[in-house]
Design an enzyme around this catalytic site. Sequence first.
Site, mmCIF file in Angstrom:
data_model
loop_
_atom_site.group_PDB
_atom_site.id
_atom_site.type_symbol
_atom_site.label_atom_id
_atom_site.label_comp_id
_atom_site.label_asym_id
_atom_site.label_seq_id
_atom_site.Cartn_x
_atom_site.Cartn_y
_atom_site.Cartn_z
ATOM 1 N N ASN A 264 -10.253 -0.692 -0.254
ATOM 2 C CA ASN A 264 -8.811 -0.530 -0.109
ATOM 3 C C ASN A 264 -8.145 -1.153 -1.339
ATOM 4 O OD1 ASN A 264 -6.096 -1.057 0.482
ATOM 5 N ND2 ASN A 264 -6.478 -1.444 2.650
ATOM 6 N N HIS B 12 -3.397 6.787 2.484
ATOM 7 C CA HIS B 12 -3.785 5.494 1.919
ATOM 8 C C HIS B 12 -5.182 5.159 2.425
ATOM 9 C CE1 HIS B 12 -4.157 1.373 1.003
ATOM 10 N NE2 HIS B 12 -3.861 0.928 2.209
ATOM 11 N N CYS C 62 0.824 -1.220 0.000
ATOM 12 C CA CYS C 62 0.000 0.000 0.000
ATOM 13 C C CYS C 62 0.855 1.265 0.000
ATOM 14 C CB CYS C 62 -0.937 -0.002 1.199
ATOM 15 S SG CYS C 62 -1.861 -1.531 1.339
HETATM 16 C C1 LIG Z 1 -10.105 -5.256 9.762
HETATM 17 C C2 LIG Z 1 -10.738 -4.252 10.720
HETATM 18 C C3 LIG Z 1 -11.780 -3.413 10.011
HETATM 19 C C4 LIG Z 1 -11.399 -5.006 11.853
HETATM 20 O O1 LIG Z 1 -11.950 -4.081 12.757
HETATM 21 P P1 LIG Z 1 -11.662 -4.217 14.317
HETATM 22 O O2 LIG Z 1 -12.422 -3.166 14.965
HETATM 23 O O3 LIG Z 1 -10.180 -4.234 14.523
HETATM 24 O O4 LIG Z 1 -12.290 -5.634 14.599
HETATM 25 P P2 LIG Z 1 -11.725 -6.763 15.572
HETATM 26 O O5 LIG Z 1 -10.821 -7.652 14.807
HETATM 27 O O6 LIG Z 1 -11.216 -6.122 16.828
HETATM 28 O O7 LIG Z 1 -13.051 -7.538 15.908
HETATM 29 C C5 LIG Z 1 -14.068 -6.919 16.680
HETATM 30 C C6 LIG Z 1 -15.245 -7.842 16.732
HETATM 31 O O8 LIG Z 1 -15.860 -7.937 15.447
HETATM 32 C C7 LIG Z 1 -15.910 -9.289 15.018
HETATM 33 N N1 LIG Z 1 -15.640 -9.325 13.594
HETATM 34 C C8 LIG Z 1 -14.455 -9.463 12.966
HETATM 35 N N2 LIG Z 1 -14.629 -9.420 11.644
HETATM 36 C C9 LIG Z 1 -15.936 -9.242 11.427
HETATM 37 C C10 LIG Z 1 -16.728 -9.109 10.289
HETATM 38 N N3 LIG Z 1 -16.197 -9.135 9.056
HETATM 39 N N4 LIG Z 1 -18.048 -8.916 10.438
HETATM 40 C C11 LIG Z 1 -18.620 -8.879 11.670
HETATM 41 N N5 LIG Z 1 -17.909 -9.008 12.787
HETATM 42 C C12 LIG Z 1 -16.597 -9.181 12.677
HETATM 43 C C13 LIG Z 1 -14.841 -10.002 15.801
HETATM 44 O O9 LIG Z 1 -15.163 -11.364 15.940
HETATM 45 C C14 LIG Z 1 -14.898 -9.286 17.117
HETATM 46 O O10 LIG Z 1 -15.991 -9.787 17.868
HETATM 47 P P3 LIG Z 1 -15.901 -9.947 19.448
HETATM 48 O O11 LIG Z 1 -15.697 -8.554 19.973
HETATM 49 O O12 LIG Z 1 -17.201 -10.534 19.797
HETATM 50 O O13 LIG Z 1 -14.721 -10.825 19.677
HETATM 51 C C15 LIG Z 1 -9.654 -3.314 11.297
HETATM 52 O O14 LIG Z 1 -8.838 -4.012 12.204
HETATM 53 C C16 LIG Z 1 -8.805 -2.692 10.254
HETATM 54 O O15 LIG Z 1 -9.275 -1.961 9.419
HETATM 55 N N6 LIG Z 1 -7.490 -2.898 10.328
HETATM 56 C C17 LIG Z 1 -6.573 -2.331 9.413
HETATM 57 C C18 LIG Z 1 -6.755 -2.956 8.105
HETATM 58 C C19 LIG Z 1 -5.929 -2.340 7.064
HETATM 59 O O16 LIG Z 1 -5.784 -1.171 7.027
HETATM 60 N N7 LIG Z 1 -5.416 -3.185 6.224
HETATM 61 C C20 LIG Z 1 -4.713 -2.817 5.102
HETATM 62 C C21 LIG Z 1 -3.504 -2.126 5.497
HETATM 63 S S1 LIG Z 1 -2.806 -1.640 4.085
#
Ligand SMILES: CC(C)(COP(=O)(O)OP(=O)(O)OC[C@H]1O[C@@H](n2cnc3c(N)ncnc32)[C@H](O)[C@@H]1OP(=O)(O)O)[C@@H](O)C(=O)NCCC(=O)NCCS
Length: 348
Positions: free
Chosen positions: A304, A273, A130
């Site tokens: 993304n 980004h 990215c």
């Molecule tokens: C991926 C992302 C959106 C997940 O969001 P988050 O707030 O971190 O979510 P978490 O992994 O902490 O999970 C929170 C809860 O949602 C749930 N969950 C995870 N994925 C889920 C989905 N797709 N749909 C619904 N629930 C989901 C988890 O099980 C967790 O539940 P719990 O609290 O009961 O255990 C976030 O971490 C993110 O954007 N990270 C950066 C990604 C990125 O930028 N990537 C590219 C970099 S170039």
Amino acid sequence: MSTTRKGGRKQLTVHRGDRHARILGLGGYRPERVVTNEEICQFIDSSDEWIQQRSGIITRRFAREDETVIDMAEAAATQAIERAGISKEQIGAVIMATVSHPFQTPAAAPILADRMGLAHPAAFDISAACAGYCHGISLANDMVRSGTVDHVLVIGVEKLSDFTDKYDRGSAFIFGDGAGAAVVGVSDTPGIGPTLWGSLGEQSDAITQRESWTDLRPAMEEPGREDGIPWPAFTMQGQTVFRWAVFSMAPVAVAAVEAAGLTPDELDAFVPHQANMRITDAMIKALKLPEHVPVARDIAETGNTSAASIPLAMSRMLDEGEAPHGGYALQIGFGAGLVYAAQVVQMP
Ligand SMILES: CC(C)(COP(=O)(O)OP(=O)(O)OC[C@H]1O[C@@H](n2cnc3c(N)ncnc32)[C@H](O)[C@@H]1OP(=O)(O)O)[C@@H](O)C(=O)NCCC(=O)NCCS
């Protein structure tokens, strides 16, 4: 060019290296097919509401099955060259930032150069995920300033739908496909500020292809496999990446603005980004970005797109009159590696 003699040994002839560079033109390409959160949720246990709340993504685009990174790059690059007002024969180098060109070799850039009928320029790919486009802009700036070439075509392009596991709840909703391109050329005034960049290889497992190509060899050599060949999709430790982006990237963004001799209120646009809308919001806070500075939020409709996200978002802002032509924009890319690069650029 200059040649001098010192101590009897003839000194090498080198380029003068005292020129300025800027982005002369930008282009973008989004594939036709709009993919909704509902469609993504057919394969993962999630909801439109959760995806929108946690990532800001409403829709993304997926390329056609037969549409390649070369096809998408060609569309974006053609527009960037047209808008730069140069002829394609003037392109002296092509830098293609991508992690989804599905050939280990040859690189995508020379194939694109041939497809577009460019004049056999230097052409190579870079793998900086990215942050690839910002790495490319930095290289292009140095190449033009040092006199190596007059015009560099920098492309960020991804077909991430090919490398996404649609059953992986942690990443299936994040990624999209697209291409963005810039022509960097000689300028009378400085148009690309110093690049702040770096890497954190100790966290290389935070976003990674699941298996290496060689890991797949035994599976490929097994005769009569009925469950198909395992596919090395990209996986992501969402929270690790999120925390890193929010806590470590904001200071890099601040430093890039300082290095360019500006303050955040002198910016005309902020184009981070497009990783996650919440990461963007956290960066705005950390930067103490004044409200009058427009911020790219292309992720809502484009997802993304990794290396393509910054040029796609910036060209949309210019096209829609949200950011002024000729204004200063802070751009910052960060992703798998983990790697990052940030610089202030003058928008074309
Ligand atoms: C991926 C992302 C959106 C997940 O969001 P988050 O707030 O971190 O979510 P978490 O992994 O902490 O999970 C929170 C809860 O949602 C749930 N969950 C995870 N994925 C889920 C989905 N797709 N749909 C619904 N629930 C989901 C988890 O099980 C967790 O539940 P719990 O609290 O009961 O255990 C976030 O971490 C993110 O954007 N990270 C950066 C990604 C990125 O930028 N990537 C590219 C970099 S170039």
